[in-house]
Design a protein around this motif. Structure first.
Motif, PDB file in Angstrom:
ATOM      1  N   MET A 106     -62.863 -36.671  19.446  1.00 41.85           N
ATOM      2  CA  MET A 106     -63.123 -38.106  19.562  1.00 41.85           C
ATOM      3  C   MET A 106     -62.100 -38.770  20.485  1.00 41.85           C
ATOM      4  N   ALA A 107     -60.843 -38.395  20.340  1.00 42.33           N
ATOM      5  CA  ALA A 107     -59.800 -38.960  21.196  1.00 42.33           C
ATOM      6  C   ALA A 107     -59.988 -38.508  22.638  1.00 42.33           C
ATOM      7  N   ARG A 108     -60.401 -37.276  22.827  1.00 46.83           N
ATOM      8  CA  ARG A 108     -60.587 -36.728  24.174  1.00 46.83           C
ATOM      9  C   ARG A 108     -61.686 -37.465  24.925  1.00 46.83           C
ATOM     10  N   TYR A 109     -62.764 -37.809  24.252  1.00 45.08           N
ATOM     11  CA  TYR A 109     -63.900 -38.452  24.898  1.00 45.08           C
ATOM     12  C   TYR A 109     -63.911 -39.963  24.747  1.00 45.08           C
ATOM     13  N   GLY A 110     -62.863 -40.546  24.213  1.00 48.61           N
ATOM     14  CA  GLY A 110     -62.703 -41.995  24.183  1.00 48.61           C
ATOM     15  C   GLY A 110     -63.546 -42.721  23.159  1.00 48.61           C
ATOM     16  N   VAL A 111     -63.936 -42.066  22.094  1.00 50.72           N
ATOM     17  CA  VAL A 111     -64.731 -42.709  21.061  1.00 50.72           C
ATOM     18  C   VAL A 111     -63.778 -43.349  20.061  1.00 50.72           C
TER      19      VAL A 111
END
Length: 89
Positions: free
Chosen positions: A21-26
């Motif tokens: 989630m952090a990697r894809y900006g969610v």
């Protein structure tokens, strides 16, 4: 599977989910009810640049379509239209 292994497996799955989630900006709202993408100034600038480029390409395509379907055989007019296209960035 013993209970301790299950707890470790749950922790691994939750951690992996959070990392993705952090990697894809969610991100979630304060109460976790809404999911949205994080605003990134660099991505926004890139999107604006691509929108401008797409708008310019659509304008050029409209001119080319008009030239291709125009019944007027005036060579001078065609030359002017082509020069207008060359002058655009």
């Amino acid at each position: 599977m013993n209970p301790f292994e299950m707890v470790v497996a749950i922790i691994v799955v939750v951690t992996l989910g959070r990392v993705l989630m952090a990697r894809y900006g969610v991100v979630h709202t304060k109460h976790g009810e809404d999911v949205r993408f994080r605003d990134d100034p660099a991505a926004q600038a890139e999107n604006d640049r691509l929108r401008d480029e797409l708008r310019a390409m659509k304008e050029r395509l409209a001119v080319l379509e008009r030239l291709a379907t125009d019944n007027n055989d005036s060579g001078a007019r065609l030359d002017r239209e082509i020069e207008k296209l060359r002058d655009r960035p």
